[in-house]
Design a protein around this motif. Sequence first.
Motif, PDB file in Angstrom:
ATOM      1  N   ASP A 149      10.306  -2.317   3.114  1.00  0.00           N
ATOM      2  CA  ASP A 149       8.885  -2.185   3.508  1.00  0.00           C
ATOM      3  C   ASP A 149       8.416  -3.414   4.508  1.00  0.00           C
ATOM      4  O   ASP A 149       8.857  -4.563   3.977  1.00  0.00           O
TER       5      ASP A 149
ATOM      6  N   THR B 166      11.037  -1.244  -1.555  1.00  0.00           N
ATOM      7  CA  THR B 166       9.371  -1.245  -1.471  1.00  0.00           C
ATOM      8  C   THR B 166       8.930  -2.003  -2.439  1.00  0.00           C
ATOM      9  O   THR B 166       9.501  -1.472  -3.522  1.00  0.00           O
TER      10      THR B 166
ATOM     11  N   PRO C  18       5.990   2.094   3.679  1.00  0.00           N
ATOM     12  CA  PRO C  18       6.780   1.822   4.059  1.00  0.00           C
ATOM     13  C   PRO C  18       7.564   3.030   4.155  1.00  0.00           C
ATOM     14  O   PRO C  18       7.191   3.771   4.291  1.00  0.00           O
TER      15      PRO C  18
END
Length: 344
Positions: A196, A302, A235
């Motif tokens: 992310d 993420t 992401p």
Amino acid sequence: MGSQRDGDGSVDRPAKARWCAVTGGRGFMARHLVAALVRSGEWNVRVTDLAPTIVLGPGESEGLLGDALRDGRAVYASVDVCNLDQLIEAFEGVDVVFHTAAADPGKNNLQLHYKVNVEGTKSVIDACKICKFPDAYARTKAEAEKFVMKANGIDDLLTCCIRPGAIFGPGDMILPTLDQYGQTLFIIGDGKNYDDFVYVENVVHGHICADRTLSTMKGAQRSGGKAYFITNMEPMNMWDFLYMVQEELGYKRLFKIRIPLLIIKPISYLVEWGYKVFYHYGMCQPHILTPARIKYTTLNRTFSCNKAIEELGYKPTVTIMDGLKATVESYIQLKNKNISRERK
């Protein structure tokens, strides 16, 4: 596992019990496991399950578990094993995780069983990898975060913590490093891990949102002492991101080299050991080929920003692509200025 008792009947416990977590901790077998761990005196137990609060069964309130919950030897956390954020928070500070969570076997639902039993187990593994910090930076930052959250409400102090994803932007070290490798992209591991990323201005925006929230009485009550993940909410595969960066730098046809973990991991430990032995003789400290770097470049990392959206009013102001173009443009301008100075 037995416990020694003093003459007054109290359990003789070690000076400092370690923390463990039990997923699916309210299941049939898990209840017995939790009881055994608490009874041993060697463990404090973080019981995790789906229910928002723990509901003790007949005899539990007055029994071992009830006592442990009251005196702090056991705590309960509402956790969905498919939610990485919740798992990371639940596993923080634990030494061992007993993963017993599973879907209800009485429900013949393949989708449900796959999500909980397979994807949930993957999430548990990823959370364990993230929480088992190998490097001094991450470990000390996590410790400092605890102090910040505990300080909330003391002497009129209002605090909350921002947990940004992988930050990039003008002035970072990602571009110079990738530019140095030119048309070659070294992929470590299977190349399937996601990350992310977050543009630096979005991290700045997250801090400002936190300040605005804590500035109101309602916001301070809601957000004080909490931690919030801040990302671009886009992401993506980490290696695809690096590929995009190199393409923006002008390297259109990249030569990709994949290095298996079985090869690179032992080398990284050898390099780290070599530095500890030979730094007295001028060996430079490794920055890229370290066990910590290898770990973080192969993890799925993420995070959900839902809490930051709902409670801080956070929303990314710059997209990944726009942020990447601005970062590359800034880097190229700075690079050209440096070249001009060198020629003079």
